[in-house]
Design an enzyme around this catalytic site. Sequence first.
Site, PDB file in Angstrom:
ATOM      1  N   LYS A 185       1.027  -1.385  -0.524  1.00 51.64           N
ATOM      2  CA  LYS A 185      -0.259  -0.179   0.019  1.00 51.64           C
ATOM      3  C   LYS A 185       0.725   0.983  -0.122  1.00 51.64           C
ATOM      4  CE  LYS A 185      -4.006   1.748   2.729  1.00 51.64           C
ATOM      5  NZ  LYS A 185      -4.968   2.257   1.153  1.00 51.64           N
ATOM      6  N   GLU A 225      -9.399  -5.954  -8.501  1.00 47.60           N
ATOM      7  CA  GLU A 225      -9.787  -4.608  -7.521  1.00 47.60           C
ATOM      8  C   GLU A 225     -10.766  -3.878  -7.847  1.00 47.60           C
ATOM      9  OE1 GLU A 225      -7.854  -3.997  -4.435  1.00 47.60           O
ATOM     10  OE2 GLU A 225      -5.834  -4.235  -5.757  1.00 47.60           O
TER      11      GLU A 225
HETATM   12  N1  PXG Z   1      -7.610  -1.885  -2.559  1.00 50.91           N
HETATM   13  C1  PXG Z   1      -7.245  -0.822  -2.493  1.00 50.91           C
HETATM   14  C2  PXG Z   1      -6.218  -0.839  -4.048  1.00 50.91           C
HETATM   15  C3  PXG Z   1      -6.944   0.100  -1.916  1.00 50.91           C
HETATM   16  O1  PXG Z   1      -6.372   0.797  -1.769  1.00 50.91           O
HETATM   17  C4  PXG Z   1      -8.890  -1.875  -0.311  1.00 50.91           C
HETATM   18  C5  PXG Z   1      -8.692  -2.074  -1.662  1.00 50.91           C
HETATM   19  C6  PXG Z   1      -9.652  -1.473   0.221  1.00 50.91           C
HETATM   20  O2  PXG Z   1      -8.466  -1.713   2.382  1.00 50.91           O
HETATM   21  P1  PXG Z   1      -9.022  -1.785   3.222  1.00 50.91           P
HETATM   22  O3  PXG Z   1      -8.077  -2.814   4.411  1.00 50.91           O
HETATM   23  O4  PXG Z   1      -9.139  -1.035   3.428  1.00 50.91           O
HETATM   24  O5  PXG Z   1     -10.108  -2.692   3.426  1.00 50.91           O
HETATM   25  C7  PXG Z   1      -7.654  -0.381  -0.301  1.00 50.91           C
HETATM   26  C8  PXG Z   1      -8.018   0.792   0.757  1.00 50.91           C
HETATM   27  C9  PXG Z   1      -8.820   6.828   0.715  1.00 50.91           C
HETATM   28  C10 PXG Z   1      -8.039   5.359   1.442  1.00 50.91           C
HETATM   29  O6  PXG Z   1      -8.191   7.339   1.549  1.00 50.91           O
HETATM   30  C11 PXG Z   1      -8.225   4.191   0.460  1.00 50.91           C
HETATM   31  C12 PXG Z   1      -8.038   3.244   0.917  1.00 50.91           C
HETATM   32  C13 PXG Z   1      -8.589   2.879   2.409  1.00 50.91           C
HETATM   33  C14 PXG Z   1      -9.254   3.820   3.163  1.00 50.91           C
HETATM   34  C15 PXG Z   1      -9.375   4.899   2.717  1.00 50.91           C
HETATM   35  O7  PXG Z   1      -8.418   7.108  -0.842  1.00 50.91           O
HETATM   36  N2  PXG Z   1      -7.704   2.208   0.746  1.00 50.91           N
END
Ligand code: PXG
Length: 294
Positions: free
Chosen positions: A157, A190
């Site tokens: 990430k 995704e």
């Molecule tokens: N795929 C991608 C590419 C992400 O960036 C998820 C899946 C979901 O992961 P989690 O662990 O959150 O279930 C993400 C998560 C934002 C923001 O501010 C982005 C994410 C999470 C929280 C906030 O844009 N991405």
Amino acid sequence: MEKRISSNASVIYVNGEFYSKGNAKISVFDHGLLYGDGVFEGIRVYNGKIFKLREHIDRLYESANTLMLKIPISRDKMIRDVIKTAGKNRLCTYIRLVVTRGVGTLGLNPFLCPKPQIIIIADKIQLYPASFYKNGLKVITVPTQRNRPEALNPRVKSLNYLNNILAKIEAVNAGFHEAIMLNSYGFVSECTGDNIFIVSKGVLLTPSIYMGVLEGVTRNTVIELAREDNIEVKQIVMSRHDIFNADECFLTGTAAEIVPVVECDRRVIGNGQPGPMTKKLIRLYKNLTNTAGV
Ligand code: PXG
């Protein structure tokens, strides 16, 4: 005139010190800015309790480890500092944790950046409108592919989100809120900030990690909740055909939680309404977020 800071004004953690919003700063020579060289987490706070904090911290350190970015404090200290930052921002609902490579030269070499920067912001989150949850989202697949794991593993990430930003631009340009990204083989990976699930013949299906997806904390939570409820869950190679012909579809993410999808590439999914398993998982997830956390 005297500058007043109201007791609700947010304070931001930078390398162990707290600053007001206007005074929380990092250098323009930070490789996080110059190259997107860094890692981050988005974490939710429900009723003052931080949800799945350990899982987010573990993923942060794993992302950093792959980038050979040595976070200068231990996982336990990071957990304590996140809790402390949330405590100083009592009304926060969302935590953004960022670790950058730090200040270096105007060249790529990360080993010339001696001091990674740690930033913790505890603030509010912009939520999707309630209508998305009630009526479901319409999504499209877009031309920009998800990064190949062999090039930049989506499990990291990182602060470099251009891949997903390009996909988001394509969705928005086409009049949609969210994009489904395919991998280089044309299989479903995704969305731009969410994982994807479908329901087919009573089985809950999601693309395997090896399809090139972030291992979402919400994804793992939903898999766990489903299994506890005796729902069969499989991680599969998913094609667009599987989505078009699914009974139900939904997205998961820290920000979005669980959001139903009712249309993909103009094909109506199921009966065009959020499905019963989606609704059940939304209920179970809500119960958990109301009770779990530190
Ligand atoms: N795929 C991608 C590419 C992400 O960036 C998820 C899946 C979901 O992961 P989690 O662990 O959150 O279930 C993400 C998560 C934002 C923001 O501010 C982005 C994410 C999470 C929280 C906030 O844009 N991405």
